[in-house]
Design a protein around this motif. Structure first.
Motif, PDB file in Angstrom:
ATOM      1  N   ALA A   8       0.842  -1.208   0.000  1.00  0.00           N
ATOM      2  CA  ALA A   8       0.000   0.000   0.000  1.00  0.00           C
ATOM      3  C   ALA A   8       0.875   1.255   0.000  1.00  0.00           C
ATOM      4  CB  ALA A   8      -0.897  -0.005   1.237  1.00  0.00           C
ATOM      5  N   PRO A   9       0.345   2.361  -0.534  1.00  0.00           N
ATOM      6  CA  PRO A   9       1.081   3.625  -0.440  1.00  0.00           C
ATOM      7  C   PRO A   9       0.863   4.258   0.925  1.00  0.00           C
ATOM      8  CG  PRO A   9      -0.994   3.958  -1.632  1.00  0.00           C
ATOM      9  CD  PRO A   9      -0.951   2.499  -1.222  1.00  0.00           C
ATOM     10  N   LEU A  10       1.924   4.611   1.633  1.00  0.00           N
ATOM     11  CA  LEU A  10       1.795   5.382   2.877  1.00  0.00           C
ATOM     12  C   LEU A  10       2.684   6.611   2.771  1.00  0.00           C
ATOM     13  CD1 LEU A  10       0.920   2.384   4.014  1.00  0.00           C
ATOM     14  CD2 LEU A  10       1.181   3.536   6.197  1.00  0.00           C
ATOM     15  N   GLU A  11       2.032   7.735   2.536  1.00  0.00           N
ATOM     16  CA  GLU A  11       2.722   9.019   2.429  1.00  0.00           C
ATOM     17  C   GLU A  11       3.594   9.216   3.673  1.00  0.00           C
ATOM     18  OE1 GLU A  11       2.948  11.338   0.238  1.00  0.00           O
ATOM     19  OE2 GLU A  11       3.782  12.884   1.537  1.00  0.00           O
ATOM     20  N   GLY A  12       4.875   9.553   3.455  1.00  0.00           N
ATOM     21  CA  GLY A  12       5.763   9.787   4.596  1.00  0.00           C
ATOM     22  C   GLY A  12       6.480   8.530   5.075  1.00  0.00           C
ATOM     23  N   LEU A  92      -6.168   5.798  -9.021  1.00  0.00           N
ATOM     24  CA  LEU A  92      -6.917   6.975  -8.592  1.00  0.00           C
ATOM     25  C   LEU A  92      -7.219   6.864  -7.103  1.00  0.00           C
ATOM     26  CD1 LEU A  92      -8.738   9.514  -9.114  1.00  0.00           C
ATOM     27  CD2 LEU A  92     -10.604   7.888  -9.541  1.00  0.00           C
ATOM     28  N   ASN A  93      -6.909   7.920  -6.358  1.00  0.00           N
ATOM     29  CA  ASN A  93      -7.142   7.933  -4.917  1.00  0.00           C
ATOM     30  C   ASN A  93      -8.559   8.418  -4.611  1.00  0.00           C
ATOM     31  OD1 ASN A  93      -7.335   8.918  -2.188  1.00  0.00           O
ATOM     32  ND2 ASN A  93      -5.113   8.915  -2.028  1.00  0.00           N
ATOM     33  N   CYS A  94      -9.411   7.502  -4.162  1.00  0.00           N
ATOM     34  CA  CYS A  94     -10.765   7.862  -3.688  1.00  0.00           C
ATOM     35  C   CYS A  94     -10.893   7.491  -2.223  1.00  0.00           C
ATOM     36  CB  CYS A  94     -11.840   7.125  -4.491  1.00  0.00           C
ATOM     37  SG  CYS A  94     -11.997   7.638  -6.186  1.00  0.00           S
ATOM     38  N   ILE A 134      -8.404   1.843  -9.106  1.00  0.00           N
ATOM     39  CA  ILE A 134      -8.967   2.798  -8.144  1.00  0.00           C
ATOM     40  C   ILE A 134      -8.806   2.222  -6.743  1.00  0.00           C
ATOM     41  CG2 ILE A 134     -11.097   3.940  -7.358  1.00  0.00           C
ATOM     42  CD1 ILE A 134     -12.117   3.944 -10.214  1.00  0.00           C
ATOM     43  N   LYS A 135      -8.410   3.092  -5.808  1.00  0.00           N
ATOM     44  CA  LYS A 135      -8.356   2.698  -4.389  1.00  0.00           C
ATOM     45  C   LYS A 135      -9.415   3.512  -3.661  1.00  0.00           C
ATOM     46  CE  LYS A 135      -5.025   2.069  -0.615  1.00  0.00           C
ATOM     47  NZ  LYS A 135      -5.124   3.215   0.301  1.00  0.00           N
ATOM     48  N   THR A 136     -10.380   2.818  -3.087  1.00  0.00           N
ATOM     49  CA  THR A 136     -11.528   3.544  -2.535  1.00  0.00           C
ATOM     50  C   THR A 136     -11.919   3.081  -1.141  1.00  0.00           C
ATOM     51  OG1 THR A 136     -13.799   4.257  -3.047  1.00  0.00           O
ATOM     52  CG2 THR A 136     -13.284   1.949  -3.510  1.00  0.00           C
ATOM     53  N   LEU A 219      -1.359  -4.664   1.520  1.00  0.00           N
ATOM     54  CA  LEU A 219      -0.946  -4.496   2.922  1.00  0.00           C
ATOM     55  C   LEU A 219      -0.171  -3.203   3.101  1.00  0.00           C
ATOM     56  CD1 LEU A 219      -1.424  -7.648   2.733  1.00  0.00           C
ATOM     57  CD2 LEU A 219       0.379  -7.877   4.418  1.00  0.00           C
ATOM     58  N   GLY A 220      -0.462  -2.499   4.175  1.00  0.00           N
ATOM     59  CA  GLY A 220       0.278  -1.290   4.511  1.00  0.00           C
ATOM     60  C   GLY A 220       1.045  -1.481   5.800  1.00  0.00           C
ATOM     61  N   ARG A 221       0.366  -1.134   6.926  1.00  0.00           N
ATOM     62  CA  ARG A 221       1.063  -1.127   8.218  1.00  0.00           C
ATOM     63  C   ARG A 221       1.644  -2.488   8.586  1.00  0.00           C
ATOM     64  NH1 ARG A 221      -4.032   1.421  11.117  1.00  0.00           N
ATOM     65  NH2 ARG A 221      -4.966   0.075   9.520  1.00  0.00           N
TER      66      ARG A 221
HETATM   67  C1  LIG Z   1       0.460   7.705   7.335  1.00  0.00           C
HETATM   68  C2  LIG Z   1      -0.401   7.143   6.251  1.00  0.00           C
HETATM   69  C3  LIG Z   1      -0.235   7.602   4.938  1.00  0.00           C
HETATM   70  C4  LIG Z   1      -1.036   7.096   3.905  1.00  0.00           C
HETATM   71  N1  LIG Z   1      -0.871   7.569   2.608  1.00  0.00           N
HETATM   72  C5  LIG Z   1      -1.682   7.093   1.615  1.00  0.00           C
HETATM   73  C6  LIG Z   1      -1.560   7.518   0.252  1.00  0.00           C
HETATM   74  O1  LIG Z   1      -0.709   8.334  -0.115  1.00  0.00           O
HETATM   75  N2  LIG Z   1      -2.436   7.009  -0.654  1.00  0.00           N
HETATM   76  C7  LIG Z   1      -3.394   6.069  -0.310  1.00  0.00           C
HETATM   77  O2  LIG Z   1      -4.163   5.624  -1.174  1.00  0.00           O
HETATM   78  N3  LIG Z   1      -3.497   5.626   0.945  1.00  0.00           N
HETATM   79  C8  LIG Z   1      -2.675   6.105   1.901  1.00  0.00           C
HETATM   80  N4  LIG Z   1      -2.787   5.599   3.171  1.00  0.00           N
HETATM   81  C9  LIG Z   1      -3.694   4.454   3.415  1.00  0.00           C
HETATM   82  C10 LIG Z   1      -2.949   3.129   3.227  1.00  0.00           C
HETATM   83  O3  LIG Z   1      -2.560   2.952   1.887  1.00  0.00           O
HETATM   84  C11 LIG Z   1      -3.842   1.938   3.627  1.00  0.00           C
HETATM   85  O4  LIG Z   1      -5.031   1.989   2.891  1.00  0.00           O
HETATM   86  C12 LIG Z   1      -4.154   1.949   5.127  1.00  0.00           C
HETATM   87  O5  LIG Z   1      -2.982   2.030   5.903  1.00  0.00           O
HETATM   88  C13 LIG Z   1      -4.950   0.682   5.506  1.00  0.00           C
HETATM   89  O6  LIG Z   1      -4.200  -0.481   5.174  1.00  0.00           O
HETATM   90  P1  LIG Z   1      -3.430  -1.313   6.358  1.00  0.00           P
HETATM   91  O7  LIG Z   1      -4.488  -1.612   7.383  1.00  0.00           O
HETATM   92  O8  LIG Z   1      -2.892  -2.523   5.652  1.00  0.00           O
HETATM   93  O9  LIG Z   1      -2.378  -0.409   6.900  1.00  0.00           O
HETATM   94  C14 LIG Z   1      -2.001   6.104   4.206  1.00  0.00           C
HETATM   95  C15 LIG Z   1      -2.156   5.648   5.520  1.00  0.00           C
HETATM   96  C16 LIG Z   1      -1.373   6.146   6.545  1.00  0.00           C
HETATM   97  C17 LIG Z   1      -1.589   5.628   7.951  1.00  0.00           C
END
Ligand SMILES: Cc1cc2nc3c(=O)[nH]c(=O)nc-3n(C[C@H](O)[C@H](O)[C@H](O)COP(=O)(O)O)c2cc1C
Length: 321
Positions: A8-12, A92-94, A134-136, A219-221
């Protein structure tokens, strides 16, 4: 059969340096999503955005840039520029829940104005030069909104629909509405990707079983906390402390090569905040990481974590408290 895993994308956090070092040390994800770029009427990427999307900074991995806008012309300008750089898919970010974003009708704010969303989708899918995923989220205020949104999204050739089954109002708290995702699997022919709270190996396996017909898991976190998770889920080795040490050392070197020391420290602390969740009794090391105001203090905190704490039986992300 294990499903493909997307990062997943996580800004920062999941910036170009992180993606490169993660891929080199662990691998596992079949796609890495780049945190959003936000095109405006200037029709130019900022230097920060250019650095994130530059193909040479994403070499050797399947990277998908993400676009945050509600303006179809701005989206199409960015999509064409990314296509010219060699990308084959944009997202696309939704879903972004941030107040400053949704107040402008962008991110999850797009879900609150359905007629505008339909016009936007009609324009971008008529003219986009490359695959658009699309991510929504499932609604702005209520999960019931998805009953109206999904048929609309399903009218377009969405390459993949990544669903984070929370509303905008939930931000990242509360429980994902897994029932809404399961219903979507029955109701659309679009390829669906599940995202939300997959923090451990068991979580990934449970999602695979519960969500038959799913194209992939995002997956993100969980994957920041346990960077070996995607590899292990695909049948590879699980996380070890020596490998995690090497990863953190390589990441720090890479950040120091690219940024001033205080920026490198900030980035490392952000990653470490997740990694510490993988260990038994994480409260003390978590505090030490948070307090570390210099690189030596940070390195000391990490050394203590690695020397004095055991990995949990199922290393992964865990929300605090
Ligand atoms: C600090 C932070 C930054 C994030 N930045 C983005 C982003 O740039 N684009 C996006 O689509 N989602 C962003 N997300 C959401 C994550 O991509 C993801 O959907 C969210 O963490 C839930 O997935 P997880 O439970 O696997 O972490 C961000 C989430 C966090 C906590």
């Amino acid at each position: 059969m294990a499903l493909p895993v997307y990062f997943a994308p996580l800004e920062g956090v999941t910036d170009a340096t992180f993606r490169r070092v993660h891929k080199a040390v662990f691998g596992g994800p079949t796609k890495y999503f780049i945190p959003f770029v936000s095109p405006t009427q200037n029709l130019a990427f900022t230097s920060r955005e250019l650095s994130a999307i530059a193909p040479e900074h994403n070499a050797g991995l399947f990277a998908v840039p993400q676009i945050l806008t509600k303006n179809a012309d701005h989206f199409l300008w960015a999509a064409n520029a990314l296509y010219d750089m060699g990308y084959s898919e944009v997202n696309l970010n939704c879903g972004c829940p941030s107040g400053t974003v949704t107040a402008k009708g962008k991110g999850a704010g797009m879900l609150a104005d359905v007629p505008a969303l339909e016009r936007f989708l009609g324009e971008i899918f008529a003219r986009a030069p490359l695959a658009v995923s699309i991510k929504t989220r499932i609604g702005f205020t209520s999960p019931a909104e998805f009953e109206r949104l999904l048929p609309i999204l399903s009218r377009y050739p969405v390459h993949e629909l990544i669903i984070h089954p929370r509303t905008r109002g939930q931000f990242y708290t509360g429980t994902p509405h897994r029932d809404v995702y399961a219903a979507a699997l029955r109701e659309t022919r679009l390829p669906l990707v599940y995202n939300g709270d997959l923090f451990t190996l068991s979580d990934c396996r449970a999602a695979e079983t519960a969500f038959s017909g799913t194209r992939a898991l995002m997956l993100g976190r969980g994957l920041i906390a346990n960077p070996a998770l995607a590899r292990q889920y695909a049948g590879g080795e699980g996380l070890t402390v020596p490998e995690l040490r090497r990863f953190m050392a390589e990441l720090q070197d890479a950040y120091l090569a690219a940024h001033p020391r205080n920026v490198a420290l900030g980035r490392m602390r952000e990653v470490a905040k997740h990694v510490v969740c993988c260990f038994e009794s994480p409260d003390k090391p978590r505090k030490a990481i948070r307090k570390a105001s210099s690189l030596p203090a940070f390195e000391d905190a990490m050394q203590r974590l690695f020397d004095e704490h055991e990995l949990r039986e199922e290393p992964g992300f865990a929300a605090e408290g």
